[in-house]
Design an enzyme around this catalytic site. Sequence first.
Site, PDB file in Angstrom:
ATOM      1  N   HIS A   1      17.343  -5.689  60.329  1.00  0.00           N
ATOM      2  CA  HIS A   1      16.546  -4.819  59.449  1.00  0.00           C
ATOM      3  C   HIS A   1      16.608  -5.336  58.007  1.00  0.00           C
ATOM      4  O   HIS A   1      15.597  -5.364  57.301  1.00  0.00           O
ATOM      5  CB  HIS A   1      17.092  -3.381  59.439  1.00  0.00           C
ATOM      6  CG  HIS A   1      17.083  -2.691  60.762  1.00  0.00           C
ATOM      7  ND1 HIS A   1      18.195  -2.083  61.283  1.00  0.00           N
ATOM      8  CD2 HIS A   1      16.095  -2.480  61.664  1.00  0.00           C
ATOM      9  CE1 HIS A   1      17.903  -1.520  62.444  1.00  0.00           C
ATOM     10  NE2 HIS A   1      16.635  -1.755  62.708  1.00  0.00           N
TER      11      HIS A   1
ATOM     12  N   LYS B   1      16.907  13.075  69.911  1.00  0.00           N
ATOM     13  CA  LYS B   1      17.750  11.873  69.979  1.00  0.00           C
ATOM     14  C   LYS B   1      19.158  12.174  69.504  1.00  0.00           C
ATOM     15  O   LYS B   1      19.358  12.969  68.587  1.00  0.00           O
ATOM     16  CB  LYS B   1      17.149  10.781  69.085  1.00  0.00           C
ATOM     17  CG  LYS B   1      16.489   9.652  69.854  1.00  0.00           C
ATOM     18  CD  LYS B   1      16.155   8.530  68.887  1.00  0.00           C
ATOM     19  CE  LYS B   1      15.616   7.309  69.562  1.00  0.00           C
ATOM     20  NZ  LYS B   1      15.240   6.265  68.604  1.00  0.00           N
TER      21      LYS B   1
ATOM     22  N   ARG C   1      11.134  -8.976  67.495  1.00  0.00           N
ATOM     23  CA  ARG C   1      12.208  -9.873  67.947  1.00  0.00           C
ATOM     24  C   ARG C   1      11.816 -10.690  69.167  1.00  0.00           C
ATOM     25  O   ARG C   1      12.229 -11.818  69.331  1.00  0.00           O
ATOM     26  CB  ARG C   1      13.453  -9.050  68.317  1.00  0.00           C
ATOM     27  CG  ARG C   1      14.194  -8.525  67.145  1.00  0.00           C
ATOM     28  CD  ARG C   1      15.192  -7.481  67.553  1.00  0.00           C
ATOM     29  NE  ARG C   1      14.526  -6.260  67.976  1.00  0.00           N
ATOM     30  CZ  ARG C   1      15.130  -5.124  68.208  1.00  0.00           C
ATOM     31  NH1 ARG C   1      16.420  -5.040  68.118  1.00  0.00           N
ATOM     32  NH2 ARG C   1      14.445  -4.056  68.560  1.00  0.00           N
TER      33      ARG C   1
ATOM     34  N   SER D   1      20.511  -2.272  66.842  1.00  0.00           N
ATOM     35  CA  SER D   1      21.419  -1.164  66.502  1.00  0.00           C
ATOM     36  C   SER D   1      22.201  -0.724  67.731  1.00  0.00           C
ATOM     37  O   SER D   1      23.371  -0.349  67.629  1.00  0.00           O
ATOM     38  CB  SER D   1      20.632   0.025  65.948  1.00  0.00           C
ATOM     39  OG  SER D   1      20.042  -0.297  64.717  1.00  0.00           O
TER      40      SER D   1
END
Length: 151
Positions: A17, A41, A90, A127
């Site tokens: 990030h 979440k 990515r 993450s």
Amino acid sequence: MKRAIFPGSFDPITLGHYDIIKRAVKLFDEVIVAIGINAEKKYMFSLEERMQFIKDAFANEAKVTVVSYEGLTVDFCKKNNVKFILRGLRNPADFEFEKAIAHTNRDLAPIETVFLLTAANTSYISSSIVRDVIRNHGDYTKLVPNSVRVK
Ligand code: ADP
């Protein structure tokens, strides 16, 4: 004024990030790092911790601001006069996922999504892997900015 929003969970912010934000600063007048609040979440770090990690990492970068938001990203953009959504890519899985979101957002509002390809040396970082390393007491410090520290 060219403003971009970089939306995400940032649980926690990683060097991946960080690299995207650093590069985006050269393209936009303001980069708003926006932590989306999703009541369904479960997060490892509280919203306050996640915001502070990002603020501290960019303390010397006046063009970076950190906010949290609820609801659709395009609604945040409309309210705050943001014309660009920034996302990092990515791998092909990211691309497929991001493509669907970007098309949907374009149906909802005339906002462009700008993709930056990850730097080769941070492309493997996520993450979720960082959280796994933390949970298992591994050395996570190589994967995140110095501002991210577990108490
Ligand atoms: P989300 O919950 O939206 O997936 P993340 O915090 O995981 O939120 O990611 C936010 C954005 O950062 C996404 O565009 C994601 O593709 C990008 N990103 C995540 N990890 C990296 C990395 N290592 N390199 C470049 N971009 C990344």
